[in-house]
Design a protein around this motif. Sequence first.
Motif, short mmCIF file in Angstrom:
data_model
loop_
_atom_site.label_atom_id
_atom_site.label_comp_id
_atom_site.label_asym_id
_atom_site.label_seq_id
_atom_site.Cartn_x
_atom_site.Cartn_y
_atom_site.Cartn_z
N HIS A 42 -28.05 91.17 -6.59
CA HIS A 42 -26.62 91.00 -6.88
C HIS A 42 -25.86 91.92 -5.94
O HIS A 42 -26.11 93.12 -5.88
N GLN A 86 -19.38 83.38 -14.40
CA GLN A 86 -20.03 82.74 -13.25
C GLN A 86 -21.55 82.84 -13.42
O GLN A 86 -22.08 83.90 -13.73
N THR A 146 -19.80 85.84 0.95
CA THR A 146 -19.84 85.81 -0.52
C THR A 146 -19.48 84.42 -1.02
O THR A 146 -18.86 83.62 -0.31
N GLN A 147 -19.87 84.17 -2.26
CA GLN A 147 -19.51 82.90 -2.88
C GLN A 147 -19.15 83.17 -4.34
O GLN A 147 -19.98 83.67 -5.10
N GLY A 148 -17.93 82.87 -4.69
CA GLY A 148 -17.50 83.14 -6.06
C GLY A 148 -16.96 84.55 -6.21
O GLY A 148 -16.72 85.26 -5.23
N GLN A 178 -27.09 86.66 -5.48
CA GLN A 178 -25.70 86.40 -5.88
C GLN A 178 -24.80 87.36 -5.10
O GLN A 178 -25.02 88.58 -5.12
N ARG A 179 -23.81 86.78 -4.39
CA ARG A 179 -22.91 87.62 -3.59
C ARG A 179 -21.48 87.22 -3.93
O ARG A 179 -21.07 86.11 -3.63
N VAL A 180 -20.77 88.10 -4.59
CA VAL A 180 -19.43 87.73 -5.04
C VAL A 180 -18.39 88.69 -4.45
O VAL A 180 -18.72 89.80 -4.04
N ASP A 204 -25.00 82.17 -11.28
CA ASP A 204 -25.40 82.05 -9.88
C ASP A 204 -24.14 81.90 -9.03
O ASP A 204 -23.34 82.80 -8.98
N ASN A 205 -23.95 80.70 -8.42
CA ASN A 205 -22.73 80.52 -7.62
C ASN A 205 -21.70 79.64 -8.31
O ASN A 205 -20.64 79.37 -7.75
N SER A 206 -22.03 79.18 -9.51
CA SER A 206 -21.09 78.22 -10.09
C SER A 206 -20.26 78.85 -11.21
O SER A 206 -20.75 79.62 -12.04
#
Lengths: 363, 241
Positions: free
Chosen positions: A143, A32, A81-83, A112-114, A34-36
């Motif tokens: 992160h 991953q 979060t994303q991802g 970045q928040r996963v 960033d968010n993609s």
Amino acid sequence: MSVEEMNISDRENLIKVGFDFEEKDRAATFLQEDNSIKLVKSLVPGVEILPIEEALKKYSWVKEYYGKAFQKINKDFHKDTQGGYFIWIKKNTQVFFPIQACLLIKKEKFSQRVHNLVIIDENAQGYIITGCTVSETSFDSSHLGISEFFIKKGGYLNFTMIHKWQSTSLVEPKTVAIVGQEGTFISNYICLHPVKKVVMYPEVLLVGEKAKTRLNSLLFSHPDSFLDIGSKVVLKASFTGAEVISRAISDKGEVIMRGHLQSQSPKVKAHLECQGLMLSDKGKIWAIPQLETSYQDVDMSHEAAIGKINREEIEYLCSRTLTEKEAKSVIVRGFMNTDILFLPQVLKSEVERITQEITKVEF
Amino acid sequence: MKREILRIENLTVKVSSKEILKNINLSIEEETTLILFGPNGSGKSTLIHAIMGFSGYKIVEGDIFFKGKSIKNLSIDERARLGIGVMFQRPPKIKGVSLKDIAYFLSSQEEEIEELIQHLNLKSLFHRDLNYDFSGGELKRSELFQVILQKPKLLLLDEPESGVDIENISIMGGILSNYLKNNCVSSLIITHTGYILDYVEAEKGCVMIDGEIVCMGHPQEIFESIKSSGYERCRKCQWKK
């Protein structure tokens, strides 16, 4: 942009946190930026790897796990979060090649928040290497990684996390692992590059009888780096065992090594070890080991030691023709020996290469 | 006439402000061996540490010359690279550093390393943390292994046979003697038991008592005298300097 189009410096950074672009000795891949999501691929049967959002859509039962580990310890977690990855090693599947999962921050000032979720099913076994890193030009990024692990009855997971940030990065992994009967959770954390701040305090609950965990950290704190690295293990069932081993070097940076072993059951065995090496009179190492129980029949211990590089060792190596700088470097590399990590051979040489590279620096 | 490889002139050394070596004068010629006898605590190991330049061994007077040049102000590694090697009596333990790490630092010749491992029976120690749980004999074999790979021109051996069983003394003695002969190497050997004399051809011997050289002579004769009368006779030695 595809993986092939990544710039050389990003590719190099990913390699330095254990990512294998050729996927030669890998069971699955997740990447991953960033968010993609750049890459998700399972290469062996019995291993499912998906972006977390997709897993929640594909399997209705994943909801039963999502956030549940945090609820178990009555802790709130970030929902925005994303991802993040979902890794599921299915029942009775034993995978000897590691699964790789990498998170890269590319944009400047990016947050970045996963949310990651790992399920090791009954009698399944696997190795995960996860690398988190940042582009050279991504200043002031942060992160946040929410990670939940469920190790079911007889399951085994060896999870190795390698971080390579830069001096403006803020990092906050939040982890909870639930280990069932006769399950094993080994977690290795390696952070040897400069970073502004890392705060982490993973919690492991050993809920089933004979569940075991081992948490190891290799830490190097550079000037102006602040590492607050701890872990808590709650031994909730009898015949459970925990071992927490931390090695930290301060090269003018700060390190706090926390460890809390709490037995909520008799007949448990737990050991905590913190070793620190101060390379100068600047910086700080603070070891805070804690043992807690209300039961008589437990075997809990800790040892903590902080010191400098022994003069006698340096001079001995100098008498073997090493310069003082080379001697110090060899001793530091020895202190950061990866033998404590219980890595499979395929990962051992890679992780060794990564740690040796950073500890080759001159002191 | 053989040239001097090591000359020690009027050397006085203090350790933690206590004078341990007093006005030592010694010389070793190329391709020769000097045996240094002396009771415990007489300063023999201090001499080796001072020659090598270890911290805590302060030269307050005198000088040390290697191949005619003063080495007093050189660092330990500079002295080692000039060609001085030490086989230590009590080498330190180093966590995470193996004999293998040091071997590949000292030599890039795989064959040479392999052969020496075989001869000195070091296979089981090669990957282990250096000197951790090594037996007395293992420590000595590991030291000899390293110092041979280092290829010094002057070898300083601090009690090479102490703590070693008879079988291992014979293996080590043979390897040491071959190394000295085949490579035209000089040596200074500290010995208590004198067993090493069965393997190494030594031309000179001397006795150190209370930080002073009290006697010089033929090593075998000195050793016989020590065996029969102890060090008391050395104090009043007829061969006294």
